[in-house]
Design a protein around this motif. Sequence first.
Motif, PDB file in Angstrom:
ATOM      1  N   UNK A 341      22.753   8.557  27.578  1.00  0.00           N
ATOM      2  CA  UNK A 341      24.004   8.317  26.841  1.00  0.00           C
ATOM      3  C   UNK A 341      25.002   9.476  26.997  1.00  0.00           C
ATOM      4  N   UNK A 342      24.632  10.459  27.801  1.00  0.00           N
ATOM      5  CA  UNK A 342      25.565  11.544  28.086  1.00  0.00           C
ATOM      6  C   UNK A 342      25.604  12.639  27.040  1.00  0.00           C
ATOM      7  N   UNK A 343      24.649  12.619  26.110  1.00  0.00           N
ATOM      8  CA  UNK A 343      24.568  13.719  25.141  1.00  0.00           C
ATOM      9  C   UNK A 343      23.810  14.869  25.770  1.00  0.00           C
ATOM     10  N   UNK A 344      24.035  16.037  25.231  1.00  0.00           N
ATOM     11  CA  UNK A 344      23.315  17.171  25.768  1.00  0.00           C
ATOM     12  C   UNK A 344      21.915  17.202  25.135  1.00  0.00           C
ATOM     13  N   UNK A 345      20.857  17.173  25.947  1.00  0.00           N
ATOM     14  CA  UNK A 345      19.513  17.088  25.364  1.00  0.00           C
ATOM     15  C   UNK A 345      19.083  18.408  24.730  1.00  0.00           C
ATOM     16  N   UNK A 346      18.110  18.320  23.827  1.00  0.00           N
ATOM     17  CA  UNK A 346      17.649  19.517  23.116  1.00  0.00           C
ATOM     18  C   UNK A 346      16.865  20.448  24.032  1.00  0.00           C
ATOM     19  N   UNK A 347      16.356  19.923  25.136  1.00  0.00           N
ATOM     20  CA  UNK A 347      15.564  20.763  26.048  1.00  0.00           C
ATOM     21  C   UNK A 347      16.234  20.809  27.410  1.00  0.00           C
ATOM     22  N   UNK A 348      16.000  21.890  28.125  1.00  0.00           N
ATOM     23  CA  UNK A 348      16.522  22.032  29.483  1.00  0.00           C
ATOM     24  C   UNK A 348      15.892  20.961  30.384  1.00  0.00           C
ATOM     25  N   UNK A 349      16.708  20.106  31.025  1.00  0.00           N
ATOM     26  CA  UNK A 349      16.128  19.023  31.841  1.00  0.00           C
ATOM     27  C   UNK A 349      15.461  19.491  33.142  1.00  0.00           C
ATOM     28  N   UNK A 350      15.708  20.724  33.564  1.00  0.00           N
ATOM     29  CA  UNK A 350      15.273  21.152  34.902  1.00  0.00           C
ATOM     30  C   UNK A 350      13.788  20.920  35.194  1.00  0.00           C
ATOM     31  N   UNK A 351      12.866  21.295  34.302  1.00  0.00           N
ATOM     32  CA  UNK A 351      11.447  21.153  34.677  1.00  0.00           C
ATOM     33  C   UNK A 351      11.004  19.706  34.855  1.00  0.00           C
ATOM     34  N   UNK A 352      11.760  18.755  34.304  1.00  0.00           N
ATOM     35  CA  UNK A 352      11.325  17.347  34.301  1.00  0.00           C
ATOM     36  C   UNK A 352      11.966  16.535  35.426  1.00  0.00           C
ATOM     37  N   UNK A 353      12.893  17.154  36.167  1.00  0.00           N
ATOM     38  CA  UNK A 353      13.774  16.360  37.029  1.00  0.00           C
ATOM     39  C   UNK A 353      13.017  15.543  38.085  1.00  0.00           C
ATOM     40  N   UNK A 354      13.601  14.408  38.430  1.00  0.00           N
ATOM     41  CA  UNK A 354      12.979  13.465  39.367  1.00  0.00           C
ATOM     42  C   UNK A 354      12.952  14.054  40.784  1.00  0.00           C
ATOM     43  N   UNK A 355      13.959  14.847  41.120  1.00  0.00           N
ATOM     44  CA  UNK A 355      14.086  15.354  42.504  1.00  0.00           C
ATOM     45  C   UNK A 355      12.797  16.036  42.975  1.00  0.00           C
ATOM     46  N   UNK A 356      12.052  16.633  42.058  1.00  0.00           N
ATOM     47  CA  UNK A 356      10.889  17.406  42.507  1.00  0.00           C
ATOM     48  C   UNK A 356       9.764  16.544  43.065  1.00  0.00           C
ATOM     49  N   UNK A 357       9.795  15.225  42.808  1.00  0.00           N
ATOM     50  CA  UNK A 357       8.730  14.375  43.358  1.00  0.00           C
ATOM     51  C   UNK A 357       9.200  13.569  44.579  1.00  0.00           C
ATOM     52  N   UNK A 358      10.434  13.805  45.017  1.00  0.00           N
ATOM     53  CA  UNK A 358      10.958  13.011  46.140  1.00  0.00           C
ATOM     54  C   UNK A 358      10.736  13.745  47.457  1.00  0.00           C
ATOM     55  N   UNK A 359      10.624  12.950  48.533  1.00  0.00           N
ATOM     56  CA  UNK A 359      10.476  13.600  49.832  1.00  0.00           C
ATOM     57  C   UNK A 359      11.835  14.181  50.234  1.00  0.00           C
TER      58      UNK A 359
END
Length: 360
Positions: A341-359
């Motif tokens: 929804x475009x709100x700023x999340x309470x936690x830093x999104x970096x560790x969860x990002x999808x890019x890390x599992x992509x080739x």
Amino acid sequence: MNSTTPDILVVGAGIAGLTTALALRHEGASVTVVDQSQPGTEASWAGGGILCPLYAWRYPDAVLALAARGMRDYPALIESLTGDTDPEHRVTGMRILDPVGAEESAAQIGERLARYGIRHQWLDSPDAGRASLVLPEVANVRNPRLLQALRETAEAHGIEIHANRRCEQVIARAGRFERIETSAGRMRAERLVVAAGAWSEPLIPQAREDSVFPVRGQMLRMEPHGNSRLETIVMDEGVYLIPRVDGSIIVGSTVERAGFDKTVDMAVQQALHRKAIECWPDLAEASVTHRWAGLRPGSSDEVPILGEHPSLEGLWVNTGGYRNGLAMAPATATFLTDLITGRSPALDPAPYRVARILSA
Ligand SMILES: Cc1cc2nc3c(=O)[nH]c(=O)nc-3n(C[C@H](O)[C@H](O)[C@H](O)COP(=O)(O)OP(=O)(O)OC[C@H]3O[C@@H](n4cnc5c(N)ncnc54)[C@H](O)[C@@H]3O)c2cc1C
């Protein structure tokens, strides 16, 4: 948006899919959920329902941060459920008989728990050999019932749930999510959330092989005889005993890479059984009434995968809950909904990002 084209499609009606669907619905989105089987009958059914990671202090910050928030958010989630199903959410505490591993001190454990607001008490002195640790605020939930209650609540809020409808393919066009192909035809929406547990990988375009994988856990249920009652969760050498409201005890678990095979192995079951009796000798005469196994959604760094696909707008992922998907669920759903929804999340999104599992 008309009723046949929802704002958001969710694939997977486990804890991840249903809590996310509800959180998005509360923001006003129209949401449709599809599941290839009956909702809430995979990992979210098989799990123990302990609402705190086991040996919590050993997890990465990204997991502990979500789990600690999840623990705090559970009472509100339970409060929000409608319908007649009681998920038996109950604070029983957890007693860990072997908290201090070879490479950690009691002080480090205490410091890490305190940092995440998880209250703890040492029984016996941690310096005098075998101390045990009590986490008095840990709750457990009867997860199959929680899933049933979530389903009832979702439907009461106008979320459409299609059981026995398999998502076979995710189609994107010009860098955007477009539709899914299912066993009952195509379905379109503005956005897709892939929450298909251990089965998520083929639904995430460009996901590396083995970036989301099943991790089998075996369990058994015991019924103590007479008036014996265990009041708290007990944990020793990786085996835990969870007391349910009706007096039965859930014993788990194993951590096995065995593909999508949910069979139970009697040698492993007997080892769990023996260890359970060692932890609580009152179980010596108890009968085993049920044995089962489930498939946790694992990820290679043990951190959940949460966020938008970096090159396919509108394609979101909520998977990789691994051993703590139930405990983290309310926090995970809020986190993802904030991002969508475009709100700023309470936690830093970096560790969860999808890019890390992509080739690459
Ligand atoms: C033995 C065991 C013990 C556990 N104990 C605990 C615990 O005590 N505490 C804790 O926090 N966590 C525990 N867990 C972990 C927790 O259960 C999981 O992390 C969590 O349930 C994962 O939820 P999910 O919604 O991602 O996956 P699931 O519950 O597996 O749901 C995924 C859903 O997606 C559907 N699906 C898959 N593919 C498709 C498709 N192509 N199309 C349509 N639908 C599809 C499936 O049918 C399923 O319903 C345990 C797990 C196990 C197995």
